[in-house]
Design an enzyme around this catalytic site. Sequence first.
Site, PDB file in Angstrom:
ATOM      1  N   TRP A  43       0.799  -1.232   0.000  1.00  0.00           N
ATOM      2  CA  TRP A  43       0.000   0.000   0.000  1.00  0.00           C
ATOM      3  C   TRP A  43       0.832   1.284   0.000  1.00  0.00           C
ATOM      4  CZ3 TRP A  43      -5.134   1.640   0.315  1.00  0.00           C
ATOM      5  CH2 TRP A  43      -5.326   2.942   0.817  1.00  0.00           C
TER       6      TRP A  43
ATOM      7  N   ASN B  60      -0.135   5.798   0.095  1.00  0.00           N
ATOM      8  CA  ASN B  60      -1.038   6.942  -0.134  1.00  0.00           C
ATOM      9  C   ASN B  60      -0.218   8.219  -0.265  1.00  0.00           C
ATOM     10  OD1 ASN B  60      -1.507   6.010   2.865  1.00  0.00           O
ATOM     11  ND2 ASN B  60      -2.072   8.132   2.982  1.00  0.00           N
ATOM     12  N   ASP B  61      -0.452   9.244   0.495  1.00  0.00           N
ATOM     13  CA  ASP B  61       0.126  10.576   0.241  1.00  0.00           C
ATOM     14  C   ASP B  61       1.616  10.605  -0.109  1.00  0.00           C
ATOM     15  OD1 ASP B  61      -2.217  10.779   1.674  1.00  0.00           O
ATOM     16  OD2 ASP B  61      -1.456  12.172   3.161  1.00  0.00           O
TER      17      ASP B  61
ATOM     18  N   TRP C 226      -4.041  -0.090   4.059  1.00  0.00           N
ATOM     19  CA  TRP C 226      -3.549   0.969   4.945  1.00  0.00           C
ATOM     20  C   TRP C 226      -3.225   0.403   6.321  1.00  0.00           C
ATOM     21  CZ3 TRP C 226      -5.009   3.715   9.383  1.00  0.00           C
ATOM     22  CH2 TRP C 226      -4.380   4.968   9.553  1.00  0.00           C
TER      23      TRP C 226
ATOM     24  N   PHE D 182       2.971   9.502   9.978  1.00  0.00           N
ATOM     25  CA  PHE D 182       1.995  10.094   9.055  1.00  0.00           C
ATOM     26  C   PHE D 182       2.672  11.135   8.164  1.00  0.00           C
ATOM     27  CE2 PHE D 182      -2.636   9.372  10.678  1.00  0.00           C
ATOM     28  CZ  PHE D 182      -2.438   8.005  10.624  1.00  0.00           C
ATOM     29  N   SER D 183       1.857  11.846   7.396  1.00  0.00           N
ATOM     30  CA  SER D 183       2.396  12.741   6.376  1.00  0.00           C
ATOM     31  C   SER D 183       3.210  13.902   6.938  1.00  0.00           C
ATOM     32  CB  SER D 183       1.253  13.282   5.526  1.00  0.00           C
ATOM     33  OG  SER D 183       0.831  12.254   4.671  1.00  0.00           O
TER      34      SER D 183
ATOM     35  N   ARG E 299      -2.263  17.495  12.324  1.00  0.00           N
ATOM     36  CA  ARG E 299      -1.317  16.753  11.483  1.00  0.00           C
ATOM     37  C   ARG E 299      -0.855  17.430  10.189  1.00  0.00           C
ATOM     38  NH1 ARG E 299      -6.016  13.581  11.481  1.00  0.00           N
ATOM     39  NH2 ARG E 299      -7.130  13.512   9.499  1.00  0.00           N
ATOM     40  N   ASP E 300       0.034  16.700   9.529  1.00  0.00           N
ATOM     41  CA  ASP E 300       0.547  16.981   8.180  1.00  0.00           C
ATOM     42  C   ASP E 300       1.365  18.264   8.069  1.00  0.00           C
ATOM     43  OD1 ASP E 300      -0.932  14.712   7.711  1.00  0.00           O
ATOM     44  OD2 ASP E 300      -2.616  15.752   6.775  1.00  0.00           O
TER      45      ASP E 300
ATOM     46  N   GLU F 193      -6.842  18.518   5.426  1.00  0.00           N
ATOM     47  CA  GLU F 193      -5.600  17.767   5.611  1.00  0.00           C
ATOM     48  C   GLU F 193      -4.516  18.344   4.696  1.00  0.00           C
ATOM     49  OE1 GLU F 193      -6.942  13.328   6.836  1.00  0.00           O
ATOM     50  OE2 GLU F 193      -7.157  13.699   4.710  1.00  0.00           O
TER      51      GLU F 193
ATOM     52  N   TRP G 296     -10.089   8.308  -0.785  1.00  0.00           N
ATOM     53  CA  TRP G 296     -10.403   7.534   0.421  1.00  0.00           C
ATOM     54  C   TRP G 296     -11.763   6.852   0.304  1.00  0.00           C
ATOM     55  CZ3 TRP G 296      -6.708   5.890   3.141  1.00  0.00           C
ATOM     56  CH2 TRP G 296      -5.589   6.658   3.412  1.00  0.00           C
TER      57      TRP G 296
HETATM   58  C1  FRU Z   1      -4.286  12.218   3.962  1.00  0.00           C
HETATM   59  C2  FRU Z   1      -3.983  11.580   5.310  1.00  0.00           C
HETATM   60  C3  FRU Z   1      -3.170  12.510   6.176  1.00  0.00           C
HETATM   61  C4  FRU Z   1      -2.450  11.569   7.091  1.00  0.00           C
HETATM   62  C5  FRU Z   1      -2.189  10.381   6.187  1.00  0.00           C
HETATM   63  C6  FRU Z   1      -2.214   9.064   6.882  1.00  0.00           C
HETATM   64  O1  FRU Z   1      -4.564  11.322   2.958  1.00  0.00           O
HETATM   65  O2  FRU Z   1      -5.197  11.213   5.939  1.00  0.00           O
HETATM   66  O3  FRU Z   1      -3.935  13.478   6.865  1.00  0.00           O
HETATM   67  O4  FRU Z   1      -1.272  12.119   7.602  1.00  0.00           O
HETATM   68  O5  FRU Z   1      -3.178  10.415   5.179  1.00  0.00           O
HETATM   69  O6  FRU Z   1      -1.809   8.025   6.052  1.00  0.00           O
END
Ligand code: FRU
Length: 506
Positions: free
Chosen positions: A37, A39-40, A64, A95-96, A162-163, A215, A302
Site C-alpha cells: 500500500w 497513499n500521500d 492501509w 503520518f504525512s 497533522r501533516d 488535511e 479515500w
Molecule cells: C491524507 C492523510 C493525512 C495523514 C495520512 C495518513 O490522505 O489522511 O492526513 O497524515 O493520510 O496516512
Amino acid sequence: MKKLLIFLLFPFFTHAQTPKETPHWRPNYHFSSQKNWINDPNGLVYYQGKYHLFFQHNPFENKWGHMSWGHAVSTNLVDWEHLPLAIPEDSVWIFSGSVVVDKNNSSGFQTGIEPCMVALYTADYHDGKKEAQYLAYSNDKGTTWTKYTGNPVIDLQMADFRDPHVIWHEKTSQWVMSVVFPKEFKVIFYTSKNLKNWTRSGEFGNQGEMRKIWECPALVEMPIDGNPQNTKWLLFVSTNGVHDKFEGMQYFVGEFDGTTFKNNNPPETKLYVDYGKDFYAAIPYTDAPKNQKILLGWMSSWQYADAVPTFPWKGQMAIPRNITLRSTPQGLRLFQEPILTLKPKKDYLIFEKNNFVLSKEKQLSGMNLFANNSYMVEIEFKLKSAKDFGLKIAQKKDEKDNEKTLQETIVGYDVNSHQLYIDRKKSGQIIKDNFASIEKAFLKFEDKTLKLKVLVDKLSVEVFANDGQIAMTSLIFPDEKANIFSLFTIKGKVKVVSMKITDLSK
Ligand code: FRU
C-alpha cells in the site's frame, strides 16, 4: 484422516486467499510502489540532481496500516528508483509531512560536509487520542534517518493535529510550518530558527470548502504570470473536492507575511485543483531547479482506495504537474501542465494527423499504439456543428457484434452546457457503488478551440485542458483486452486541427 485432509486442503485455502497479480494495471510512467500500500506523497524535495519522493507506505500489507515512509528518487520525474524504507513505524505511525535540506545547519544535526535533510512529520499514536509533530534527520541524502531524541517538537495533546509542511521564508529568515486542525478547518502556522523549537504565529481557516475535514496543507510563493518580482502565495488544502462526498483539493490565493496567511478572495470563494475524483494530498516540491513549482499528488480517493483491485501493490501517484499562477478575467487562477520528460528513446512511436473533419465515430486502428493503454494524446479541436465530441479510451467491443461497446472511458466536451467530462460508467471493473460516475468541469473558451492533453496509463486517465486551465484525474480498471481508441462526435461535425499520440508503454 482428518489431519491428512487438512494437510491436503491447506495449500488450496492459502492459495485462494492470495489475490491474483494484476500486471495489466501496473502503470508505466506513473509512480507506484513495487509492493504493498501507498497513499500521500511526503517530503518532496530536490537535492543534488535528484527528486526525492517519500510516501505513506505500509511495508507489510496491501492495505492501509503500519504507516511508515517509503522512498524513491528520480532525475526526471518519470523514471523512479525504489529505495529501502526511509522512516519505519515504531510505537507511533509515521503520518504525512515534509523534508527540507538544512543548508545552513540551523538544526545542528549535520555531521559531515554536506547539509543534512530534516523531516517534520506527524506521529500518530494510533489509539485515536493523539497526534504530535516529530522530527527526524538524515546525513546520507535521505537513505537512513535518525529520530530526534527531543521528540515531539510540537505537542498540543490533541487527537487531530497533522501533516506539517515546512518552507524556508526568505524575507523573515526563518522556517515556517503549516499544519492542520482537520476538524476545525484550520491551518496553524509556526515559525522556527532551528527546526526544533517552534512558536505558534498565526492561523487561517473556516472559509472556502468545508464539507470534509482539512488535511495536508502547503504554502508556496508563486510568480504572477511568470514575473518573479510580482508574487502571491498559494495555500493548498486537501479536503472535499468539487464532487459532493468525495475528497479533492482546494487552494487559496493571498498574502503570507511570515506569520500568517490572508485570503485575497471572499471567504465563500471555492477554488478547486482537480475536477476528477482521484487527486489528493498533493504538495509542491521544495528547491526544484529553476524555481519551477511542481505539484505531486496521490491518485486515488479515500472513498474506495481500499477496494482498488491491484496486486501486489495498491496506490499510485498522479503525474507531476508544473504549476503556474495566471491572471484570468475571473482573477488569479492555478494552471497545471503535466511534466512528462520523455527519455530520448527512439522507439517511442508517435502518430500524427492534422486538419481533418470528424463527422462520425472513428476507430483508429491498424496500429499497435493503443495495445498497452499507455500513451498521451495531444489534440486540438475546433468547434463546428457537433453537440458533443471527444475521445473514447480503453474500449472493448463485443466480439460478435462490433457495434456493441462493452467497455469504454469517454473524455468529452458537451457544447451546450460548456462542460468537459470524463465518463467512467462503463470503464471496466466498477470497484465500489460510488465509483461509476461522470465527472464534469465547466470550461468556456474563446475562438472555439479546445486543446486537450490526455494521459492514459493502464488504470488512469488524466486530462489537462487549454494549457492547464482545467485538470481532471480518474482511475479506471479496464479489461486487459480493452484497448481500442476512437474519436467521436455526436449530432454534427468537429474539426481536429492537430493530433499527436505518443506511445508511452515500456
Ligand atoms: C491524507 C492523510 C493525512 C495523514 C495520512 C495518513 O490522505 O489522511 O492526513 O497524515 O493520510 O496516512
